[in-house]
Scaffold this active site. Structure first.
Site, PDB file in Angstrom:
ATOM      1  N   LYS A  96       0.842  -1.191   0.000  1.00 42.41           N
ATOM      2  CA  LYS A  96       0.000   0.000   0.000  1.00 42.41           C
ATOM      3  C   LYS A  96       0.883   1.248   0.000  1.00 42.41           C
ATOM      4  CE  LYS A  96      -4.054   1.783   2.566  1.00 42.41           C
ATOM      5  NZ  LYS A  96      -4.964   1.493   3.707  1.00 42.41           N
TER       6      LYS A  96
ATOM      7  N   SER B 154      -9.850   1.275   2.634  1.00 41.13           N
ATOM      8  CA  SER B 154      -8.995   2.103   1.831  1.00 41.13           C
ATOM      9  C   SER B 154      -7.909   1.349   1.072  1.00 41.13           C
ATOM     10  CB  SER B 154      -8.327   3.157   2.720  1.00 41.13           C
ATOM     11  OG  SER B 154      -7.464   2.540   3.674  1.00 41.13           O
TER      12      SER B 154
ATOM     13  N   SER C  97     -10.059  -1.436   6.706  1.00 46.16           N
ATOM     14  CA  SER C  97      -9.479  -1.143   5.389  1.00 46.16           C
ATOM     15  C   SER C  97      -8.730  -2.293   4.747  1.00 46.16           C
ATOM     16  CB  SER C  97      -8.544   0.069   5.485  1.00 46.16           C
ATOM     17  OG  SER C  97      -9.301   1.249   5.666  1.00 46.16           O
TER      18      SER C  97
END
Length: 498
Positions: A80, A155, A179
């Protein structure tokens, strides 16, 4: 020769170790898959081809020298874009950090590399991890590989989509309120939020410091267990004061029977408003699958869990406001040119560097921490947090894990949810684990019988019993056909091992 998207992490590592193929061949296959598939899924913000080939060559050189190889030897991974990795930018999907070059590598990323993993790219995300759809990325949305008109969740939507599209085998995400688990559910992959403190967050850009945790995505429970071994094998990280020793082999008891063990079910959660019938039916099937393997379902109570979202949206914005104050155009982040005063510099840099959702959360945090408001909201939120934690402690006296949905529904269409409060409801079933600090995992259950999109179940467990979670996750996986699936429209596109 096989396609890289057909191989598990364990199979890739074993193949590299045995000389069936080289790590460089795997890296080239993964980069080929990215080149062929990326334009249709937009999972990545950067492709680190040079870095991937460099690390893969180092793995092959180690093998040639007779050195022992790590458990993730040659496995393609994405991380990420809120995790530092030298040789890449760390943008948090924000114009605020668009040009920020990583000056060090996060401990979690370094541990995957030390285990032999090949870093293929940085995954897209909601800006600063504020969101549940990856639509708030400042650069582009990520698309769900199962239906590219729909969101992948967030996310960590880029991480989930990169695994579901077969671009990489394993990915790292961060989970502050769901997330990892919510996008894993919407993309039909396994996603684990370990217990708070189990995985170092040093080098991960902070959102909510008392809530954030790093965890892996994979298409199989075994892949997630292998990644967890790499993440915790170095023990406590002295650079993260919340890091704990977690000397556990997550592969050791993966195939243990679950017979005679107890699975908690919270009746109120299975009747929660917003939970669709197809998700409810799928989770009930997961429960029956565990019963068929000898487990016992018991009803447990989490009487304060309905207040988790309210408490979270006090605590998290307050912590985000504090953590993001450093991005002022002076110390860090985008700097607006031509400003005459420091106040103008800070104000305009933040106004133009941050997107709408990032501003909304920081404004909310600033208000909640203001004099006279703090006492009315922040203290009660922390009291609710204690009550929820105590609820879980009582539940663990009656069961080994709790079974519930991960997401109330399957993937929704891009732009379908514009009301932020409706978007926040996507975390209905995930936030309580962050509030209490427990571990949790989302396990795919195949496709829903109404939308024909991925559905999943979530398992939550006591703190530092994450290995038990994966034992139950594997038991569910054995009963469903979702293991290792790449979304059909992406299967086999590029990625041939030559």
């Amino acid at each position: 020769m096989a396609n890289v998207d057909e191989l598990s992490a364990a199979r890739i590592a074993a193949g590299v170790r045995a000389g069936d193929f080289s790590a460089v061949e795997v890296a080239r296959a993964a980069l080929d898959a990215v080149e062929t598939r990326e334009q249709d899924v937009q999972a990545l913000l950067q492709v680190s081809a040079d870095l991937a080939l460099e690390r893969a060559a180092a793995t092959d050189a180690a093998r040639a020298a007779g050195a022992p190889l790590g458990p993730l030897a040659g496995v393609p991974v994405a991380v990420k874009d809120n995790m530092h990795l030298v040789g890449t930018r760390t943008t948090c999907a924000s114009h605020m950090l668009e040009r920020y070059e990583s000056t060090f590598t996060a401990t979690c990323v370094q541990r995957l590399i030390d285990a032999g993993a090949t870093p293929v790219g940085k995954a897209n995300m909601d800006e600063f991890a504020f969101g549940s759809s990856t639509e708030s990325s400042a650069f582009h949305p990520t698309l769900n590989p199962w239906d590219t008109e729909r969101v992948p969740g967030g996310s960590s939507g880029g991480s989930a989509a990169s695994v579901a599209s077969g671009e990489v085998t394993v990915a790292l995400g961060s989970d502050t309120g769901g997330s990892i688990r919510q996008p894993a559910s919407l993309c039909g992959v396994v996603g684990m939020k370990p217990t708070y403190g189990a995985v170092s967050r040093y080098g991960v850009v902070a959102f909510g410091s008392s809530l954030d945790q790093v965890g892996p995505f994979g298409r199989r429970v075994e892949d997630v267990a292998l990644a967890m071994n790499a993440l915790v094998s170095g023990g406590r990280d002295p650079y993260d004061s919340t890091s704990q020793d977690c000397p556990v082999d997550f592969l050791a008891h993966l195939e243990d029977p679950v017979g005679g063990r107890c699975v908690g079910v919270v009746p109120e959660l299975m009747e929660a408003a917003g939970l669709t019938d197809e998700v409810r039916r799928a989770v009930e099937r997961a429960g029956r699958a565990l019963v068929d393997q000898g487990a016992e379902l018991v009803e447990v109570e989490l009487p304060h869990v309905a207040s988790a979202i309210a408490a979270y949206y006090v605590i998290a914005p307050c912590e985000a406001f504090s953590n993001l104050a450093r991005f002022d155009g002076v110390r860090y982040g985008y700097q607006e040119p031509g400003c005459a005063t420091l106040a103008e510099q800070t104000s305009l840099s933040r106004a133009r560097g941050f997107g709408e959702e990032a501003k909304r959360r920081q404004l909310l945090g600033a208000y909640l921490l203001s004099s006279g408001v703090y006492e009315r909201y922040y203290y009660p939120a922390q009291q609710v947090r204690t009550l929820i934690t105590q609820d879980y402690e009582r539940a663990w006296e009656r069961c080994d894990v709790i079974l519930m949905p991960a997401s109330p529904r399957t993937a929704f269409k891009l732009g379908e949810i514009s009301d932020p409060t409706q978007m926040y409801a996507s975390d209905l079933f995930t936030i309580s684990a962050n509030i209490a600090g427990n571990g949790a995992v989302s396990v795919p259950l195949g496709l829903g019988d109404a939308t024909h999109l991925p559905v999943s179940a979530q398992l939550q467990g006591p703190a530092f019993k994450d290995r038990t979670l994966l034992t139950f996750a594997r038991a569910i996986e054995r009963s469903f056909d979702a293991q290792g699936l790449v979304a059909p429209d992406f299967t086999g596109r590029g990625g041939e091992l030559r």
